[in-house]
Every structure is written in structure tokens, then in C-alpha cells.
Design a protein around this motif. Structure first.
Motif, PDB file in Angstrom:
ATOM      1  N   MET A  49       0.826  -1.200   0.000  1.00 12.92           N
ATOM      2  CA  MET A  49       0.000   0.000   0.000  1.00 12.92           C
ATOM      3  C   MET A  49       0.869   1.263   0.000  1.00 12.92           C
ATOM      4  O   MET A  49       0.571   2.250  -0.677  1.00 12.92           O
ATOM      5  N   GLU A  84      -1.862  10.086   3.958  1.00 16.35           N
ATOM      6  CA  GLU A  84      -2.055   8.655   4.185  1.00 16.35           C
ATOM      7  C   GLU A  84      -0.707   7.926   4.164  1.00 16.35           C
ATOM      8  O   GLU A  84      -0.414   7.113   5.039  1.00 16.35           O
ATOM      9  N   MET A 115      -2.847  -7.819   0.362  1.00 19.22           N
ATOM     10  CA  MET A 115      -3.774  -6.677   0.450  1.00 19.22           C
ATOM     11  C   MET A 115      -5.153  -7.138   0.916  1.00 19.22           C
ATOM     12  O   MET A 115      -5.688  -8.115   0.411  1.00 19.22           O
ATOM     13  N   GLU A 119      -8.428  -2.582   1.103  1.00 17.29           N
ATOM     14  CA  GLU A 119      -7.323  -1.920   0.417  1.00 17.29           C
ATOM     15  C   GLU A 119      -7.494  -2.000  -1.089  1.00 17.29           C
ATOM     16  O   GLU A 119      -7.173  -1.057  -1.815  1.00 17.29           O
ATOM     17  N   ALA A 139      -7.758   1.157  -3.424  1.00 16.84           N
ATOM     18  CA  ALA A 139      -6.826   1.346  -4.531  1.00 16.84           C
ATOM     19  C   ALA A 139      -7.582   1.558  -5.831  1.00 16.84           C
ATOM     20  O   ALA A 139      -7.210   2.408  -6.650  1.00 16.84           O
ATOM     21  N   LEU A 191      -9.653   3.669   2.885  1.00 15.28           N
ATOM     22  CA  LEU A 191      -8.377   3.216   3.417  1.00 15.28           C
ATOM     23  C   LEU A 191      -8.227   3.592   4.896  1.00 15.28           C
ATOM     24  O   LEU A 191      -7.780   2.803   5.716  1.00 15.28           O
TER      25      LEU A 191
END
Lengths: 103, 95, 102, 332
Positions: B3, B54, C1, C5, C9, C57
Motif C-alpha cells: 500500500m 495517508e 492486500m 485496500e 486502490a 483506506l
């Protein structure tokens, strides 16, 4: 190149650019912009050093100084522009008299 | 981990977008075009700040984005108000 | 992930695509009035999608509310600014026509 | 890896944009680039873990400085071509040594940059900042955010003098205008509906956000100067939208707003001398004193910055009348 070195180098470059512009440009507004860029370079260097000296948080003393500096810079800019405007109103030119004669 | 790479990649992508927008400032041809590009920087800048907030785990950056979003229109307002009437961009159409 | 997430994304990438569209628009469209679309539509949608993705997120209501608030502010600012620019550019056009007539 | 890419792209583009800002022949273009540079700089502050500075840059750099410069650039647009032509023409000693001034200037600028780089390389290997000292002393300052504790406690002296500089700048602008208040400055005559709408939305939100930043400054990034700058920007927007804003203030109220913070620091400082030292308050009431001082900073910064804008942006009378006559009425 570490983050600190990168931004310290940028500060040096900005300082040179701002100073050169301040010397070379004759219009007063441009000189004010040049001074602002020199100021940004100094702020950048201080903040980069604060970043280098960080522990749990970045060194707060340079941060406080730069915060002070930004506010002072904007008020100095406003005053300088007001003066430049006044010079323009009185003399009809946007340069200093000595620059005007030589060009 | 994945991420974090994704977020930094996104930030980089948005920064490149912003830099591409600078071309419009140089090309013009009118001052209105340049101001429009500045407005674009505002929106893109807010996006970059939110992504970095973030990625770096710094919630305070959202406040920075908030201030940017609040004041983004001000330069444009000043621009429209200070124009020397219509036709201020004459003589630079080739920009 | 995690699934969250992946969703985040997906939203963020969609936002990025809109940003790209906005940038292409402002560079390639022929005049001010059409370039306005790039800023008012593409970029604001881009920011919206990005905000939704980042809200997913972050996962807390507080952050989500703040992100939506930021989006609202950006919308208000950019809508006004673009209307002002549009007015200004119309004035420019009128002057050009007057000069052509004269 | 990508993290570093962000830094490199950002630093490189800031350098290039700064160069273009100074060498751009057309002033307006240069000013828009300068605004873009401010935005990129605030991203640099973010990368250097300085959210306080990024906030200030967002409020002041992107907001007020941009407006000031845009105004300065536009009122001079007409003379642009003539000025550029004159700048190119050379005479006097410049005719005998074409480019000599530029070469000397470039050499001097590079020398300064080199000295700066040497100083940076010469920094001692071990960090010798005041992070540790600030961390251990913060307990006693009354607030939990290190930057605020430095700004309003450990180095309150600096902040007091900064407020003094703001006051001096405002006095300077008033002196240049040979007036005691800003009532003579230009106010926008015809209103634009969109602008009125924007001002009505932004003003309350600006008050809200400024209040939030002021309050949260005690424990997280934010604080009085940022809050004051946001309020100032809102006041400027009011002025641009055709409301009276700060130029509606009488001499008395304007003066009170400008001087409030300076006077408050002075008063707190003198009270402190009874306890041994000027502007020293490292005890239980620290937080209260800091919050009170910050409140005065918010008010004074807002009034001062808005006054500086109104003063610096106003035009000589007959000129602006001519502009207004040529501007067609808004069709909405």
C-alpha cells in the motif's frame, strides 16, 4: 543522496537563483520576487537541518523560526509592493532612479 | 508495504501531472489560461496532500489540504478583480 | 492486500485517471472555454474519487467526513473560480471582436 | 524507493520553476509560476516533516502572497512591453562591457551558494539541534505541541518582536498612503453574484477552520499565525467581493486590531518580570497565558495582513476610475 542533502542542495540552488535575479532584474516587483525566493531558500535550509536533527519529532526551534519568517516575509513583501507602487505613482517608473539613468 | 508503494507512486503520478500543467502557464496564450492552470494546481495539490497524509501517516496534512481547498480560489478572484478591463492580454497572443 | 485496500486502490486509481484526463485536457483542448472543462469536471471528479478511496483506506468516520468536507470546499472554490475565468475570457473575446470591427 | 523519487522530482522541478520565475520576460506569467512554486514548496515542507510550515505556506504563500503579486503584475501589464525593451537596451558602462553586470552577479550568486553548500557539508556528523532540550522542557511549557511551545514560551521574545514587525509593516503602508485608516482605498463597485456567494460560504467556514487551528495548535500542528492568516484571507475575499472588509474599520478599531497582540505580549512580559524574568511563564498557568496570547495573535495577524493587502493593492484614484468605466457590467 539523503533527503536532507537533496533539500539542502536545493536550498543552495534557490539561494543562487534568487540572488542572481535580485541583482540582474531592474523592475522593483522582480526584485521583491527575487528576495522572496532567497527567503524560501533560507527557510528550506533551516527546515532541512531540523529534519536532519529529528528525534521523536523534528527540531521545533527552526520550525518556529521559519514560521515567524514566513509571516515576516509576507508583510515585508506587502510593504515593498506598496512602496514600489508609490514610486511608480511619483516617478512614472517601476525601477530605482539610478537604474533608470543607466539604462 | 504494498500500500505504501502504491500511495507514493500515486503521489509521484499526481506531481508529474502538476508539472505537466506548468506548460499551460508558459504557453498561455491568454492570462485566463494561465489562471486556469493555477486553479488546476490547487486541485492537484489538494490531492497530493491527501495522498501524502495517508502515505506518511501524518493526519495533520489533511488540515493543510483543507486550508488549500479553502483558499484555492482566492488568487483567481484577485485576478478577475484586478484586470485592467478587457483586452489585458493583447500583444502576447503568440505567447 | 485486504479487500478494503483493493477497493480503496481501485477508487484511487480511478481518481488518478481523471486527473490525467484533466491534465491532457488542459494541454490539448484548443481554447479557454473548452479547457475549463478539464478543471471543473475531470479534476474535481478525480479529487472526489481519490477522497473516497482514501476514506475507505483510513476507515474511520472522522477522516471520511473531513475528506468529504475538503472535497466540498474544493468544489465550491473551483466552480466559482472557473465561472469567473469564463466571464473574463468572454470579455476578452468581445474585445477582440470589437477591435476586429474597428 | 518511490519515496525518494517524489523528493527528487519535487526538488528538481522547484529549482527549474524558480529559475523560470525570475527570467520570465512577462510579469504575469512569472507570478503564476511563483504561485505554483509556493504550492511545490509546501509539498517540500510536507516531505521534510514540517506540517506547521506547510500550513503557514498554504495560508500565506498560496493565499495572500499570490494575491499581492497577481495584483502587482496586472496593474503593470500595459507597461510590460516598453519595460522589457528598455531592459534589453544598454547604455553607459554597460555599453562597453556588455553582460559584465550579469557575469559579476552570477559569480557572486554562485559564490554564495558554494559557501552555503560548504557550510552544509561541514555540519558536524552528530545532530546538535535542540530537539532533546525541547522534548524535556515541553512538560513545563503548558502545551503539548513542540512548535507551539517554542513559539509562545521558550522563545516568546522572538514572537513578540515578529508581531512588532507586522505592526511596523502596517504602519509603513498607512504612512505610504498618508492616512490613518484604509477607508480611502478602492472598494469594488459592481458586485458579482458568484463572488458574493463564495464570500458568504467561505467567511463562516474560514472562521470555523481558523478556530479549529487555533484550538488544536496546543497539541498538534496548527496555531495562531495560520489561523490569523486564514481569517485575513477571508477578509481580503470580502473586500474583493465588494463588502467593506477591513477597510471599513475606523482609525480607532484598525489601530486597536493592529496593536492588540504587541501590547498583550508587552503586558504579559511585564507581569513576568515580577517573577524574575521578562516573558517567562514556565508554570501551571502557562497554557492559559499561551491561549490568551495566541488569541490576540489571531486577531492582530488577521487585521494586519488584511490591512497590508488593502493598502498594497489600492491604485491611484483616476487610474482605477478609468478601468471601471471600461469594464462592462456583469451578465449573470
Amino acid at each position: 543522496m539523503s533527503t536532507f542533502e537533496l533539500y539542502a542542495a536545493l536550498a543552495a540552488v534557490l539561494f543562487a537563483v534568487g540572488l542572481y535575479g535580485f541583482f540582474v532584474r531592474q523592475e522593483l516587483v522582480r526584485k521583491v520576487v527575487g528576495l522572496n525566493i532567497i527567503g524560501a531558500a533560507v527557510f528550506l535550509l533551516l527546515i532541512a537541518i531540523a529534519y536532519r536533527n529529528r528525534g521523536d519529532f523534528a527540531d521545533p526551534v527552526p520550525h518556529a523560526m521559519v514560521l515567524t519568517g514566513i509571516v515576516v516575509a509576507v508583510s515585508a513583501t506587502a510593504l515593498a509592493l506598496a512602496l514600489a507602487r508609490r514610486i511608480e505613482d511619483e516617478t512614472g517608473t517601476r525601477r530605482l532612479p539610478e537604474d533608470e539613468e543607466s539604462s | 508495504m504494498v500500500m505504501s508503494v502504491f500511495l507514493y507512486g500515486l503521489a509521484l503520478f499526481l506531481i508529474l501531472n502538476l508539472i505537466a500543467g506548468l506548460v499551460r502557464v508558459l504557453r498561455g496564450p491568454t492570462d485566463a489560461d494561465r489562471m486556469l492552470a493555477a486553479q488546476l494546481f490547487g486541485t492537484t495539490g489538494v490531492g497530493i496532500l491527501l495522498v501524502l497524509a495517508e502515505a506518511q501517516g501524518l493526519a495533520a496534512l489533511r488540515d493543510v489540504a483543507l486550508v488549500f481547498a479553502l483558499l484555492a480560489a482566492l488568487a483567481t478572484v484577485a485576478f478577475v478583480r484586478a484586470r485592467r478591463g478587457p483586452g489585458s492580454s493583447e500583444g502576447e497572443a503568440g505567447g | 492486500m485486504t479487500p478494503a485496500e483493493v477497493i480503496a486502490a481501485a477508487f484511487a486509481v480511478t481518481g488518478g485517471i481523471f486527473y490525467l484526463a484533466g491534465t491532457v485536457g488542459i494541454l490539448r483542448f484548443p481554447d479557454v472555454q473548452s479547457r475549463l472543462h478539464a478543471v471543473t469536471k475531470a479534476d474535481n471528479l478525480g479529487l472526489g474519487f481519490l477522497a473516497v478511496g482514501l476514506a475507505v483506506l483510513a476507515g474511520t468516520a472522522e477522516v471520511a467526513a473531513k475528506l468529504l468536507f475538503i472535497w466540498f470546499l474544493a468544489l465550491a472554490g473551483s466552480a466559482t473560480a472557473c465561472q469567473l475565468i469564463a466571464n473574463a475570457s468572454v470579455d476578452d473575446d468581445v474585445t477582440e471582436r470589437e477591435q476586429a470591427d474597428a | 524507493m518511490l519515496e525518494h523519487g517524489v523528493d527528487i522530482v519535487l526538488a528538481g522541478s522547484i529549482a527549474v520553476v524558480a529559475w523560470r520565475v525570475l527570467l520570465e520576460p512577462q510579469l504575469f506569467r512569472s507570478m503564476v509560476l511563483f504561485i505554483a512554486m509556493g504550492l511545490m514548496l509546501s509539498l517540500a515542507w510536507v516531505r521534510l516533516a514540517a506540517p506547521d510550515i506547510a500550513l503557514a505556506e498554504a495560508a500565506i504563500g498560496a493565499g495572500l502572497t499570490g494575491i499581492l503579486l497577481i495584483r502587482a503584475a496586472q496593474t503593470e501589464a500595459a507597461q510590460e512591453a516598453a519595460a522589457a525593451a528598455r531592459e534589453a537596451a544598454t547604455s553607459g558602462w554597460r555599453r562597453w562591457f556588455p553582460g559584465a553586470g550579469r557575469i559579476v552577479s552570477a559569480a557572486a550568486a554562485l559564490a554564495f551558494a558554494a559557501v552555503l553548500l560548504v557550510a552544509v557539508i561541514d555540519l558536524p556528523g552528530e545532530p546538535i539541534g535542540l530537539t532533546e532540550a525541547a522534548a524535556t522542557e515541553m512538560e513545563a511549557s503548558g502545551v503539548e505541541h513542540p512548535v507551539t511551545s517554542v513559539l509562545l514560551n521558550f522563545r516568546a521574545y522572538d514572537t513578540w518582536l515578529e508581531v512588532g514587525v507586522l505592526l511596523l509593516a502596517a504602519m509603513g503602508v498607512l504612512a505610504i498612503h498618508r492616512t490613518y485608516n484604509l477607508r480611502s482605498t478602492r472598494s469594488e463597485e459592481h458586485t458579482m453574484l458568484v463572488l458574493t456567494w463564495l464570500a458568504r460560504i467561505i467567511l463562516p467556514l474560514a472562521v470555523l477552520i481558523a478556530g479549529y487551528l487555533y484550538w488544536s495548535g496546543t497539541h498538534q500542528p496548527g496555531g495562531a499565525f495560520q489561523a490569523g492568516a486564514i481569517l485575513a484571507a477571508a477578509l481580503v475575499l470580502m473586500q474583493l467581493a465588494g463588502f467593506r472588509g477591513v477597510s471599513g474599520l475606523s482609525t480607532l478599531w484598525l489601530g486597536a486590531g493592529l496593536m492588540l497582540s504587541f501590547a498583550a505580549f508587552l503586558a504579559v512580559g511585564f507581569i513576568g518580570t515580577f517573577e524574575g524574568e521578562f516573558l517567562r511563564y514556565r508554570h501551571a498557568t502557562g497554557e492559559l497565558i499561551i491561549l490568551a496570547l495566541e488569541l490576540t495573535i489571531v486577531v492582530s495577524t488577521a487585521v494586519t495582513l488584511a490591512a497590508l493587502f488593502a493598502g498594497a493593492g489600492s491604485q491611484s484614484g483616476d487610474d482605477s476610475d478609468a478601468v471601471r468605466a471600461r469594464t462592462p457590467p456583469e451578465s449573470l
